[in-house]
Design a protein around this motif. Structure first.
Motif, PDB file in Angstrom:
ATOM      1  N   ASP A   7       0.839  -1.197   0.000  1.00  0.00           N
ATOM      2  CA  ASP A   7       0.000   0.000   0.000  1.00  0.00           C
ATOM      3  C   ASP A   7       0.875   1.248   0.000  1.00  0.00           C
ATOM      4  O   ASP A   7       0.622   2.213  -0.734  1.00  0.00           O
ATOM      5  CB  ASP A   7      -0.912   0.013   1.218  1.00  0.00           C
ATOM      6  CG  ASP A   7      -2.075  -0.963   1.107  1.00  0.00           C
ATOM      7  OD1 ASP A   7      -2.403  -1.383  -0.011  1.00  0.00           O
ATOM      8  OD2 ASP A   7      -2.655  -1.309   2.154  1.00  0.00           O
ATOM      9  N   LEU A   8       1.912   1.264   0.822  1.00  0.00           N
ATOM     10  CA  LEU A   8       2.812   2.409   0.877  1.00  0.00           C
ATOM     11  C   LEU A   8       3.571   2.582  -0.443  1.00  0.00           C
ATOM     12  O   LEU A   8       3.771   3.709  -0.910  1.00  0.00           O
ATOM     13  CB  LEU A   8       3.791   2.248   2.046  1.00  0.00           C
ATOM     14  CG  LEU A   8       3.161   2.453   3.426  1.00  0.00           C
ATOM     15  CD1 LEU A   8       4.046   1.875   4.519  1.00  0.00           C
ATOM     16  CD2 LEU A   8       2.873   3.922   3.678  1.00  0.00           C
ATOM     17  N   CYS A   9       3.970   1.474  -1.050  1.00  0.00           N
ATOM     18  CA  CYS A   9       4.627   1.559  -2.358  1.00  0.00           C
ATOM     19  C   CYS A   9       3.668   2.071  -3.431  1.00  0.00           C
ATOM     20  O   CYS A   9       4.079   2.791  -4.349  1.00  0.00           O
ATOM     21  CB  CYS A   9       5.186   0.196  -2.751  1.00  0.00           C
ATOM     22  SG  CYS A   9       6.619  -0.314  -1.777  1.00  0.00           S
ATOM     23  N   SER A  10       2.401   1.726  -3.317  1.00  0.00           N
ATOM     24  CA  SER A  10       1.407   2.222  -4.273  1.00  0.00           C
ATOM     25  C   SER A  10       1.194   3.724  -4.118  1.00  0.00           C
ATOM     26  O   SER A  10       0.960   4.430  -5.097  1.00  0.00           O
ATOM     27  CB  SER A  10       0.084   1.471  -4.102  1.00  0.00           C
ATOM     28  OG  SER A  10       0.231   0.115  -4.465  1.00  0.00           O
ATOM     29  N   VAL A  11       1.274   4.230  -2.884  1.00  0.00           N
ATOM     30  CA  VAL A  11       1.245   5.678  -2.691  1.00  0.00           C
ATOM     31  C   VAL A  11       2.463   6.297  -3.375  1.00  0.00           C
ATOM     32  O   VAL A  11       2.365   7.325  -4.061  1.00  0.00           O
ATOM     33  CB  VAL A  11       1.214   6.033  -1.191  1.00  0.00           C
ATOM     34  CG1 VAL A  11       1.385   7.541  -0.984  1.00  0.00           C
ATOM     35  CG2 VAL A  11      -0.102   5.571  -0.569  1.00  0.00           C
ATOM     36  N   ALA A  12       3.619   5.675  -3.205  1.00  0.00           N
ATOM     37  CA  ALA A  12       4.838   6.172  -3.848  1.00  0.00           C
ATOM     38  C   ALA A  12       4.698   6.214  -5.366  1.00  0.00           C
ATOM     39  O   ALA A  12       5.174   7.147  -6.023  1.00  0.00           O
ATOM     40  CB  ALA A  12       6.027   5.293  -3.464  1.00  0.00           C
ATOM     41  N   ALA A  13       4.036   5.213  -5.930  1.00  0.00           N
ATOM     42  CA  ALA A  13       3.890   5.114  -7.382  1.00  0.00           C
ATOM     43  C   ALA A  13       2.760   5.956  -7.931  1.00  0.00           C
ATOM     44  O   ALA A  13       2.613   6.084  -9.151  1.00  0.00           O
ATOM     45  CB  ALA A  13       3.675   3.650  -7.765  1.00  0.00           C
ATOM     46  N   GLY A  14       1.923   6.531  -7.040  1.00  0.00           N
ATOM     47  CA  GLY A  14       0.786   7.321  -7.494  1.00  0.00           C
ATOM     48  C   GLY A  14      -0.400   6.494  -7.928  1.00  0.00           C
ATOM     49  O   GLY A  14      -1.371   7.039  -8.468  1.00  0.00           O
ATOM     50  N   THR A  15      -0.386   5.195  -7.681  1.00  0.00           N
ATOM     51  CA  THR A  15      -1.541   4.354  -8.004  1.00  0.00           C
ATOM     52  C   THR A  15      -2.544   4.315  -6.852  1.00  0.00           C
ATOM     53  O   THR A  15      -3.648   3.807  -7.007  1.00  0.00           O
ATOM     54  CB  THR A  15      -1.111   2.928  -8.372  1.00  0.00           C
ATOM     55  OG1 THR A  15      -0.261   2.408  -7.350  1.00  0.00           O
ATOM     56  CG2 THR A  15      -0.333   2.934  -9.684  1.00  0.00           C
ATOM     57  N   LEU A  16      -2.138   4.841  -5.699  1.00  0.00           N
ATOM     58  CA  LEU A  16      -3.036   5.203  -4.601  1.00  0.00           C
ATOM     59  C   LEU A  16      -2.713   6.645  -4.234  1.00  0.00           C
ATOM     60  O   LEU A  16      -1.559   7.084  -4.352  1.00  0.00           O
ATOM     61  CB  LEU A  16      -2.825   4.315  -3.378  1.00  0.00           C
ATOM     62  CG  LEU A  16      -3.326   2.878  -3.425  1.00  0.00           C
ATOM     63  CD1 LEU A  16      -2.840   2.129  -2.181  1.00  0.00           C
ATOM     64  CD2 LEU A  16      -4.845   2.823  -3.515  1.00  0.00           C
TER      65      LEU A  16
END
Length: 286
Positions: A213-222
């Motif tokens: 989830d945190l990596c998805s925030v980093a990627a802008g997908t969350l």
């Protein structure tokens, strides 16, 4: 992947603390990537067979598999072979103080329930902490074919491609992820929070692995993420990756992100998300 591709311009230096042999962050990241990859491949091969819950922790639904323990044992063995004076903290019990000033924080399979059900959203999370500060981290998701990495002060990347958080500017347009604990009491409180959060955001996702989830925030997908009950191994690597991609991380009232509450979001909406969560009754924060 080579750790040298992680983030252009990385200096590799960390505070020496007066010790001439203190490693650089790039050196620690290179080791972390190699070890996490080996552990992830071990788990992936094991997942091709039958996987069952071997034991439980906080509740009957909070499971541990034999592969969780095998993955952590491999990580601890490889790290201490390479750096015998380092400390280590692992979800499944690895705990060594060390004398070097370096401590490794490992979640051998983050998203164990996903792993148990053969869902691909699980990862090996490994962070290197120097003098109490996380300086390097990797989140390796073998079933997804993704390796997220970060060096403090030098950016974050997905398979060598730099990451940046989303450009969302308003909370009502934000896709927010969260997670739930395993006890009935904690889940009940978290659902009460969720019923008040969801009308204020675009939508909610619950994918079952805090590091990803945190990596998805980093990627802008969350666009953002919050959760209560996280342990250091849940957010050490993913939190650095999110921060190095431009996210703000923290808790309520200016506190750092902790087990009480961990929030990650782009700067434009972080304060609004904090305010929304802070408005919840105190009982929902327990």
């Amino acid at each position: 992947m080579g750790a040298g591709r992680v983030a252009a311009g990385a200096t590799g230096g960390v505070r020496s603390g007066g010790m001439a042999d203190r490693p650089g962050a790039e050196e620690l990241l290179a080791l972390a990537v190699d070890v996490a990859t080996e552990a992830g491949q071990l788990a992936l091969r094991g997942r091709a067979g039958t996987v069952a819950a071997e034991s439980t922790k906080s509740s009957p639904t909070d499971v541990v598999t034999a592969l969780d323990r095998a993955s952590e044992a491999l990580v601890a063995k490889r790290l201490l072979e390479a750096r015998p004076d380092d400390g280590i903290l692992g979800e499944e019990g690895a705990d060594a103080t060390g004398t070097s000033g370096v401590r490794w924080i490992v979640d051998p399979i983050d998203g164990t329930v996903n792993f148990l059900y053969n869902l691909p959203n699980w990862a090996v999370s490994l962070a290197a902490e120097v003098d109490g500060e996380v300086v390097a981290g990797v989140v390796y998701a073998p079933a997804l074919g993704r390796t997220y990495t970060a060096l403090r002060g030098a950016g974050a990347a997905l398979d060598g491609t730099p990451l940046r958080v989303s450009a969302v500017e308003s909370l009502d347009m934000a896709l927010i992820a969260t997670g739930f604990g395993y006890t009935v009491e904690r889940r009940t409180a978290q659902i009460n929070v969720l019923t008040r959060v969801i009308p204020k955001v675009r939508d909610i996702r619950r994918m079952g692995a805090a590091s990803l989830d945190l990596c998805s925030v980093a990627a802008g997908t969350l666009d953002g993420y919050y959760e209560r009950g996280l342990k250091p191994w849940d957010h050490a690597a993913g939190g650095l990756i999110a921060t190095e991609a431009g996210a703000v991380t923290g808790g309520l009232d200016g506190a750092p992100g902790t087990e009480a509450l961990y929030i990650a979001a782009p700067p434009a909406i972080f304060g609004f998300l904090v305010d929304l969560l802070a408005a919840e009754p105190r009982a929902d924060r327990d």
